[in-house]
Design a protein around this motif. Structure first.
Motif, PDB file in Angstrom:
ATOM      1  N   GLY A 128     -11.637  -3.118  -0.382  1.00 23.61           N
ATOM      2  CA  GLY A 128     -11.836  -1.908   0.334  1.00 23.61           C
ATOM      3  C   GLY A 128     -10.848  -1.059   0.944  1.00 23.61           C
ATOM      4  O   GLY A 128     -10.766   0.182   0.863  1.00 23.61           O
ATOM      5  N   HIS A 129      -9.757  -1.840   1.413  1.00 27.72           N
ATOM      6  CA  HIS A 129      -8.427  -0.854   1.766  1.00 27.72           C
ATOM      7  C   HIS A 129      -7.948  -0.322   0.694  1.00 27.72           C
ATOM      8  O   HIS A 129      -7.662   0.999   0.652  1.00 27.72           O
ATOM      9  N   PHE A 130      -7.722  -1.143  -0.455  1.00 27.81           N
ATOM     10  CA  PHE A 130      -7.248  -0.636  -1.586  1.00 27.81           C
ATOM     11  C   PHE A 130      -8.141   0.602  -2.025  1.00 27.81           C
ATOM     12  O   PHE A 130      -7.543   1.759  -2.344  1.00 27.81           O
ATOM     13  N   GLN A 132     -10.211   2.564  -0.531  1.00 28.49           N
ATOM     14  CA  GLN A 132     -10.133   3.793   0.370  1.00 28.49           C
ATOM     15  C   GLN A 132      -8.847   4.406   0.490  1.00 28.49           C
ATOM     16  O   GLN A 132      -8.560   6.002   0.625  1.00 28.49           O
ATOM     17  N   GLU A 133      -7.719   3.916   0.387  1.00 29.02           N
ATOM     18  CA  GLU A 133      -6.292   4.426   0.617  1.00 29.02           C
ATOM     19  C   GLU A 133      -5.830   4.765  -0.516  1.00 29.02           C
ATOM     20  O   GLU A 133      -4.998   5.752  -0.842  1.00 29.02           O
ATOM     21  N   ILE A 134      -5.429   3.890  -1.468  1.00 27.67           N
ATOM     22  CA  ILE A 134      -4.716   4.066  -2.605  1.00 27.67           C
ATOM     23  C   ILE A 134      -5.164   4.812  -3.562  1.00 27.67           C
ATOM     24  O   ILE A 134      -4.439   5.886  -4.314  1.00 27.67           O
ATOM     25  N   VAL A 135      -6.480   5.067  -3.687  1.00 29.27           N
ATOM     26  CA  VAL A 135      -7.009   5.896  -4.639  1.00 29.27           C
ATOM     27  C   VAL A 135      -6.659   7.221  -4.275  1.00 29.27           C
ATOM     28  O   VAL A 135      -6.493   8.179  -5.032  1.00 29.27           O
ATOM     29  N   HIS A 136      -6.672   7.835  -3.138  1.00 27.13           N
ATOM     30  CA  HIS A 136      -6.168   9.220  -2.666  1.00 27.13           C
ATOM     31  C   HIS A 136      -4.905   9.526  -2.838  1.00 27.13           C
ATOM     32  O   HIS A 136      -4.520  10.284  -3.452  1.00 27.13           O
ATOM     33  N   GLU A 137      -4.097   8.562  -2.559  1.00 18.34           N
ATOM     34  CA  GLU A 137      -2.422   8.579  -2.768  1.00 18.34           C
ATOM     35  C   GLU A 137      -2.356   8.794  -4.294  1.00 18.34           C
ATOM     36  O   GLU A 137      -1.361   9.772  -4.679  1.00 18.34           O
ATOM     37  N   ALA A 138      -2.942   7.896  -5.125  1.00 16.45           N
ATOM     38  CA  ALA A 138      -2.867   7.976  -6.439  1.00 16.45           C
ATOM     39  C   ALA A 138      -3.128   9.101  -7.161  1.00 16.45           C
ATOM     40  O   ALA A 138      -2.450   9.645  -8.130  1.00 16.45           O
ATOM     41  N   ASP A 139      -4.356   9.743  -6.423  1.00 17.63           N
ATOM     42  CA  ASP A 139      -4.731  11.079  -7.210  1.00 17.63           C
ATOM     43  C   ASP A 139      -3.502  11.954  -7.259  1.00 17.63           C
ATOM     44  O   ASP A 139      -3.421  12.788  -8.252  1.00 17.63           O
ATOM     45  N   PHE A 140      -2.883  12.063  -6.063  1.00 18.37           N
ATOM     46  CA  PHE A 140      -1.837  13.127  -6.091  1.00 18.37           C
ATOM     47  C   PHE A 140      -0.516  12.625  -7.140  1.00 18.37           C
ATOM     48  O   PHE A 140      -0.083  13.729  -7.686  1.00 18.37           O
ATOM     49  N   SER A 188       3.624   8.981  -0.370  1.00 20.20           N
ATOM     50  CA  SER A 188       2.420   8.260  -1.338  1.00 20.20           C
ATOM     51  C   SER A 188       2.781   7.335  -1.523  1.00 20.20           C
ATOM     52  O   SER A 188       2.152   6.000  -1.534  1.00 20.20           O
ATOM     53  N   LEU A 189       3.978   6.860  -2.251  1.00 19.16           N
ATOM     54  CA  LEU A 189       4.472   5.579  -2.881  1.00 19.16           C
ATOM     55  C   LEU A 189       4.876   4.906  -1.645  1.00 19.16           C
ATOM     56  O   LEU A 189       4.579   3.539  -1.886  1.00 19.16           O
ATOM     57  N   ILE A 195       0.229  -0.983   0.395  1.00 22.28           N
ATOM     58  CA  ILE A 195      -1.158  -1.779  -0.108  1.00 22.28           C
ATOM     59  C   ILE A 195      -0.919  -2.623  -1.062  1.00 22.28           C
ATOM     60  O   ILE A 195      -1.454  -3.709  -1.062  1.00 22.28           O
ATOM     61  N   LEU A 196      -0.109  -2.503  -2.159  1.00 19.55           N
ATOM     62  CA  LEU A 196       0.271  -3.111  -3.156  1.00 19.55           C
ATOM     63  C   LEU A 196       0.800  -4.503  -2.746  1.00 19.55           C
ATOM     64  O   LEU A 196       0.560  -5.571  -3.315  1.00 19.55           O
ATOM     65  N   LEU A 197       1.686  -4.536  -1.719  1.00 13.12           N
ATOM     66  CA  LEU A 197       2.238  -5.712  -1.194  1.00 13.12           C
ATOM     67  C   LEU A 197       1.049  -6.495  -0.399  1.00 13.12           C
ATOM     68  O   LEU A 197       1.211  -7.619  -0.668  1.00 13.12           O
ATOM     69  N   GLU A 198      -0.031  -6.065  -0.082  1.00 13.72           N
ATOM     70  CA  GLU A 198      -0.965  -6.667   0.532  1.00 13.72           C
ATOM     71  C   GLU A 198      -1.716  -7.718  -0.582  1.00 13.72           C
ATOM     72  O   GLU A 198      -2.329  -8.672  -0.295  1.00 13.72           O
ATOM     73  N   MET A 199      -1.550  -7.124  -1.926  1.00 13.94           N
ATOM     74  CA  MET A 199      -2.509  -7.750  -3.065  1.00 13.94           C
ATOM     75  C   MET A 199      -1.417  -8.594  -3.920  1.00 13.94           C
ATOM     76  O   MET A 199      -1.898  -8.993  -4.814  1.00 13.94           O
ATOM     77  N   VAL A 200      -0.394  -8.951  -3.296  1.00 19.81           N
ATOM     78  CA  VAL A 200       0.634 -10.092  -4.107  1.00 19.81           C
ATOM     79  C   VAL A 200      -0.089 -11.303  -4.079  1.00 19.81           C
ATOM     80  O   VAL A 200      -0.962 -11.487  -3.027  1.00 19.81           O
TER      81      VAL A 200
END
Length: 232
Positions: A128-130, A132-140, A188-189, A195-200
């Motif tokens: 959910g966090h991924f 909500q947050e990363i999609v917005h930043e990745a869009d930019f 954004s990075l 967020i990506l660190l949470e997913m290792v």
């Protein structure tokens, strides 16, 4: 604190762009061609950063989905074996062997369901966090390369080909425009990396998830003992 970070990133971005501009101008001479090359190089850099980030996002999301699928498959296997364990239509040998492990299996049942729920909720939270947050930043990040390329038109760099026009204004517009986009990319990075660190994999293996997987292996061993007993 976040305002100070943004200001610092913006200053660093401006310094970087000015340094790149001076290097390219020194190598290529004419102001228009140098500015055009600066924009092209920064646009390519943004595209490269996006490609690398996109790949990291894909790999992490695939890993998270695999963790969820594996957990669900394991719990599905547990449920199937529990149904088999409590099946009253099974053979007398099976019932006799399973009776010896009745209390043990009941304990496994409660603990596995509890730890499965905790682990699954954690993985859902990360997903959910991924989303909500990363999609917005990745869009930019995905648009940054085109936005930098658009500076040529927005800042009217064609004016640099003609003497007597507002060269200083064009250069300021170009440097500030690229610096602003680079600063936004840097911010954004930072968000994406957090967020990506949470997913290792290490972070996905929380105590509850590890406890579930270990408990599942113990349950499998007990079930194998029951099957072996019933076959002898």
């Amino acid at each position: 604190m976040r305002i100070e970070l943004v200001s610092w990133l913006f200053l660093l971005s401006l310094c970087y762009v000015l340094g790149q501009f001076q290097r390219i101008w020194g190598q290529n001479g004419p102001l228009y061609e140098s500015t055009k090359q600066l924009i092209a190089s920064q646009s390519s850099r943004a595209a490269r950063i996006w490609n690398e980030t996109q790949q990291a996002i894909y790999e992490r999301s695939e890993r998270l989905q695999l963790a969820k699928d594996t957990l669900d498959d394991q719990q599905g296997n547990v449920s199937a074996r529990l149904e088999l364990f409590f099946d009253s239509d099974y053979s007398a040998e099976w019932r006799a062997c399973s009776k010896k492990h009745e209390l043990q299996v009941a304990h496994f049942n409660r603990e596995l369901v509890d730890k499965y729920s905790i682990c699954r909720n954690f993985l859902d939270h990360i997903m959910g966090h991924f989303q909500q947050e990363i999609v917005h930043e990745a869009d930019f990040l995905g648009r940054a390369s085109l936005e930098i390329a658009g500076i040529s038109k927005a800042c009217q760099i064609w004016q640099l080909k003609q003497p007597g026009l507002n060269h200083a204004g064009v250069l300021l517009c170009t440097v500030a425009g690229i610096g602003g986009i680079n600063q936004r990319m840097s911010a954004s990075l930072v968000v994406c990396d957090d967020i990506l660190l949470e997913m290792v994999q290490e972070d996905l293996d929380t105590p509850s998830c590890l406890f579930y997987h270990n408990l599942k292996m113990e349950f499998d061993e007990v079930f194998a003992q029951i099957e072996s007993c019933a076959m002898n």
